[in-house]
Design a protein around this motif. Structure first.
Motif, PDB file in Angstrom:
ATOM      1  N   ASN A   9       0.846  -1.190   0.000  1.00  0.00           N
ATOM      2  CA  ASN A   9       0.000   0.000   0.000  1.00  0.00           C
ATOM      3  C   ASN A   9       0.882   1.242   0.000  1.00  0.00           C
ATOM      4  OD1 ASN A   9      -1.669   2.207   0.951  1.00  0.00           O
ATOM      5  ND2 ASN A   9      -3.150   0.673   1.605  1.00  0.00           N
ATOM      6  N   PHE A  10       0.683   2.132  -0.980  1.00  0.00           N
ATOM      7  CA  PHE A  10       1.430   3.382  -1.098  1.00  0.00           C
ATOM      8  C   PHE A  10       0.493   4.556  -0.941  1.00  0.00           C
ATOM      9  CE2 PHE A  10       3.758   0.870  -4.485  1.00  0.00           C
ATOM     10  CZ  PHE A  10       4.823   0.546  -3.678  1.00  0.00           C
ATOM     11  N   THR A  11       0.997   5.638  -0.383  1.00  0.00           N
ATOM     12  CA  THR A  11       0.264   6.905  -0.392  1.00  0.00           C
ATOM     13  C   THR A  11       0.732   7.690  -1.606  1.00  0.00           C
ATOM     14  OG1 THR A  11       0.038   6.931   2.009  1.00  0.00           O
ATOM     15  CG2 THR A  11      -0.187   9.040   0.868  1.00  0.00           C
ATOM     16  N   VAL A  12      -0.226   8.105  -2.435  1.00  0.00           N
ATOM     17  CA  VAL A  12       0.054   8.861  -3.649  1.00  0.00           C
ATOM     18  C   VAL A  12      -0.871  10.075  -3.705  1.00  0.00           C
ATOM     19  CG1 VAL A  12       0.841   6.808  -4.905  1.00  0.00           C
ATOM     20  CG2 VAL A  12      -1.559   7.488  -5.050  1.00  0.00           C
ATOM     21  N   ARG A  13      -0.550  11.022  -4.582  1.00  0.00           N
ATOM     22  CA  ARG A  13      -1.403  12.216  -4.722  1.00  0.00           C
ATOM     23  C   ARG A  13      -2.723  11.904  -5.413  1.00  0.00           C
ATOM     24  NH1 ARG A  13       3.613  14.403  -5.082  1.00  0.00           N
ATOM     25  NH2 ARG A  13       3.915  14.039  -7.289  1.00  0.00           N
ATOM     26  N   PRO A  62       3.667  15.825   1.202  1.00  0.00           N
ATOM     27  CA  PRO A  62       4.843  15.214   0.576  1.00  0.00           C
ATOM     28  C   PRO A  62       5.850  14.754   1.625  1.00  0.00           C
ATOM     29  CG  PRO A  62       4.901  17.597   0.348  1.00  0.00           C
ATOM     30  CD  PRO A  62       3.572  17.252   0.968  1.00  0.00           C
ATOM     31  N   ALA A  63       6.586  13.704   1.286  1.00  0.00           N
ATOM     32  CA  ALA A  63       7.648  13.214   2.168  1.00  0.00           C
ATOM     33  C   ALA A  63       8.763  14.242   2.196  1.00  0.00           C
ATOM     34  CB  ALA A  63       8.173  11.875   1.667  1.00  0.00           C
ATOM     35  N   VAL A  71      14.761   4.717   8.588  1.00  0.00           N
ATOM     36  CA  VAL A  71      14.439   3.346   8.976  1.00  0.00           C
ATOM     37  C   VAL A  71      12.963   3.104   8.672  1.00  0.00           C
ATOM     38  CG1 VAL A  71      14.238   1.731  10.912  1.00  0.00           C
ATOM     39  CG2 VAL A  71      16.223   3.259  10.741  1.00  0.00           C
ATOM     40  N   GLY A  72      12.679   2.033   7.971  1.00  0.00           N
ATOM     41  CA  GLY A  72      11.316   1.715   7.574  1.00  0.00           C
ATOM     42  C   GLY A  72      10.892   2.398   6.288  1.00  0.00           C
ATOM     43  N   GLY A  73      11.814   3.137   5.649  1.00  0.00           N
ATOM     44  CA  GLY A  73      11.485   3.834   4.406  1.00  0.00           C
ATOM     45  C   GLY A  73      11.364   2.872   3.240  1.00  0.00           C
ATOM     46  N   GLY A 117       7.397  10.498  -6.370  1.00  0.00           N
ATOM     47  CA  GLY A 117       8.701  10.339  -5.729  1.00  0.00           C
ATOM     48  C   GLY A 117       9.016   8.902  -5.375  1.00  0.00           C
ATOM     49  N   ILE A 118       8.240   7.948  -5.900  1.00  0.00           N
ATOM     50  CA  ILE A 118       8.490   6.528  -5.649  1.00  0.00           C
ATOM     51  C   ILE A 118       9.444   6.018  -6.723  1.00  0.00           C
ATOM     52  CG2 ILE A 118       7.471   4.222  -5.505  1.00  0.00           C
ATOM     53  CD1 ILE A 118       4.845   5.651  -4.620  1.00  0.00           C
ATOM     54  N   GLU A 119      10.522   5.373  -6.291  1.00  0.00           N
ATOM     55  CA  GLU A 119      11.491   4.827  -7.230  1.00  0.00           C
ATOM     56  C   GLU A 119      11.100   3.400  -7.596  1.00  0.00           C
ATOM     57  OE1 GLU A 119      16.193   5.108  -7.595  1.00  0.00           O
ATOM     58  OE2 GLU A 119      15.588   3.755  -5.982  1.00  0.00           O
ATOM     59  N   PHE A 120      11.151   3.089  -8.885  1.00  0.00           N
ATOM     60  CA  PHE A 120      10.870   1.756  -9.386  1.00  0.00           C
ATOM     61  C   PHE A 120      12.130   1.201 -10.024  1.00  0.00           C
ATOM     62  CE2 PHE A 120       6.773   3.625  -8.984  1.00  0.00           C
ATOM     63  CZ  PHE A 120       5.913   2.576  -8.683  1.00  0.00           C
TER      64      PHE A 120
END
Length: 126
Positions: A9-13, A62-63, A71-73, A117-120
């Protein structure tokens, strides 16, 4: 039986917009979408057995820090594809910039950052 990762589960805009580019780039399907339990909106996008839950709270923020230093990122999401070059073309067409291309065991890969800002990491085993 070995455990299988079922979802993340990701938080996105904008879950609908994020799901749209994921359908175009990765060939995934929207499995479900609707109001989230705690408010906001969620779209589940993926395959029959695995998916990403894309969640937007009512007031997203935003992060502020690099996930690699927290940690936990979440550092990156690895996606396995059959055709790396075709997928890279789709990533570019979606408006993202591939980087960090590499070819080492067990396969070829590249990375890209989405508009959240999520890296794939996209990898193909030849």
């Amino acid at each position: 039986m070995t455990a299988t990762l079922e979802h993340t589960n990701f938080t996105v805009r904008d879950p609908k917009a994020t799901a749209a580019w994921m359908r175009d780039v990765f060939g995934w399907k929207t499995r479900w979408e609707g109001a989230a339990i705690a408010g906001g909106y969620t779209v589940h996008v993926g395959s029959t057995h695995t998916y990403l839950a894309l969640y937007a709270p009512e007031n997203p923020r935003p992060a502020g820090e690099s996930s690699y230093d927290t940690v936990g990122g979440l550092n990156h999401v690895g996606v396995l594809v059959d055709d790396l070059d075709a997928t890279e073309a789709k990533v570019r067409a979606a408006g993202f910039k591939p980087h960090n291309h590499a070819d080492y065991e067990p396969g070829r890969r590249f990375y890209f950052d989405d508009d959240n800002g999520i890296e794939f990491e996209v990898v193909a085993y030849d």
